[in-house]
Motif scaffolding. Structure first.
Motif: not given
Length: 399
Positions: A364-370
């Protein structure tokens, strides 16, 4: 044309084709002046961008302007990235499978009505096998075809208890995270939005909570209220919101200064509406990442209290409580036999679930990384994505 006239100034009729072509070329050169030509950028190759018309329509239709469209686009892009992350999808499948198996382990009754009639576990988790099923069964019988995970010290089927135990451990983790994340979101949004004295007082309360280890506070609450399902939920929820509040407050401090928030205030929107529609939704990305990682932390905390004998009732099939009931088997005297299955299977269930939740949190952190949502020099997108699936799609270009 008359004699003596200069040939360079001859005048022809309007239907003279030579004059028409020369004039067209002159007008074409004039029209081209002042234009900016951009090279190296192909708009057709820009990926994962919201149409400008969609943003304009949002701006025309409501006070939240383009933020709603941008936010929806960011979440859609994040969902696609998460779906291409094989590790995260595998971990998600493991968590869903464990939760489903736990739910279907034994029938569920609500107010005397059976709402879940399935029973994947062959025996009730409290059934003592040598008293009611088979007199030949002995405590700590090793794994066999009939009892795949063996028998515990009380003569109960470990396979059935591990399956049912997920109901307590997994559900407590998600319930606690849901409560603490919701309260922390509201608390941090109010603190960061109003600032000043309000922010100072609210953050000092958070500092007081952080002055004590979370597990120690949970232990004090359980020791005061006693063990039980809802007692554990209260113990981990009462102070677990502080981390979310501090994270959201930091995000809101920057969000509150953005143009769409200032515009909403300028047209007379109430503070409550601004927080609910503009501030809080834009601070959700880091909150979701932290929440996904904290589910595993709560499960470990519940298991730790259970191992200390402060969790559920000793007969309850909760993973940590099961470890507490068999911890005396970890060390045997000379010539003794260690029934490894009594601790390996409940501990393995905790390990697999927590590891899967941590992998999901990283995904999730990688997917939502701006930083992965920008547009590169070739119009293909910003930095090359971290998961393996996007490497094939993005190619080798990086910005």
């Amino acid at each position: 044309m008359t004699d003596g006239d200069d040939p360079g100034t001859d005048v022809t009729d309007d239907d003279d084709p030579g004059t028409d072509s020369a004039g067209s070329r002159a007008r074409s050169r004039t029209d081209e002046r002042g234009r900016i030509r951009i090279t190296g950028f192909d708009a057709d190759r820009v990926r994962d961008r919201d149409p400008l018309s969609e943003r304009g329509d949002e701006a025309a239709g409501g006070t939240n302007g383009g933020t709603a469209a941008e936010m929806d686009g960011r979440w859609r892009r994040g969902l696609r990235r998460f779906g291409r992350n094989r590790s995260a999808m595998t971990a998600l499948a493991i968590v869903v499978s464990m939760a489903t198996v736990s739910l279907l382990a034994r029938p569920v009754e609500v107010l005397g009505v059976v709402v879940q009639p399935f029973a994947l576990a062959p025996y009730d988790p409290t059934t003592i096998l040598y008293l009611s099923v088979d007199p030949s069964v002995s405590p700590y019988d090793p794994p066999s075809w009939r009892f795949p995970m063996g028998v515990d010290g009380s003569g109960r089927d470990l396979f059935s208890r591990v399956l049912v135990g997920g109901r307590y451990s997994i559900s407590i983790g998600f319930v606690v995270v849901g409560l603490t994340a919701s309260f922390g979101l509201a608390y941090g949004a109010i603190s960061g939005y109003y600032g000043g004295v309000v922010d100072e007082v609210m953050m000092r309360i958070v500092d007081v909570v952080f002055a004590f280890p979370g597990l120690v506070l949970a232990l004090v609450v359980v020791a005061t209220l006693g063990g039980g399902y809802w007692q554990l939920v209260v113990a981990f929820s009462l102070f677990g919101w502080a981390g979310y509040a501090r994270l959201v407050r930091g995000e809101v401090l920057s969000i509150a200064e953005r143009e769409y928030v200032v515009a909403a205030k300028a047209i007379g929107a109430r503070d409550r509406a601004v927080i609910r529609r503009h501030v809080a939704p834009n601070a959700l990305s880091p909150l979701v990442v932290l929440a996904s990682l904290n589910v595993g932390s709560v499960v470990i905390g519940v298991a730790a209290l259970g191992f200390l004998g402060l969790g559920m009732d000793p007969s309850t099939a909760e993973w940590g409580t099961m470890l507490d009931a068999t911890r005396e088997t970890l060390i045997q005297g000379p010539g003794g036999r260690i029934p490894w299955w009594a601790t390996v299977y409940p501990g393995g269930a905790i390990f697999v679930f927590v590891l899967a939740m941590n992998v999901i949190g990283d995904g999730i952190n990688d997917a939502l990384d701006a930083r992965t949502t920008g547009v590169g020099r070739d119009g293909r997108g910003g930095r090359k994505e971290r998961d393996g699936g996007d490497r094939g799609d993005r190619g080798g270009d990086e910005s």
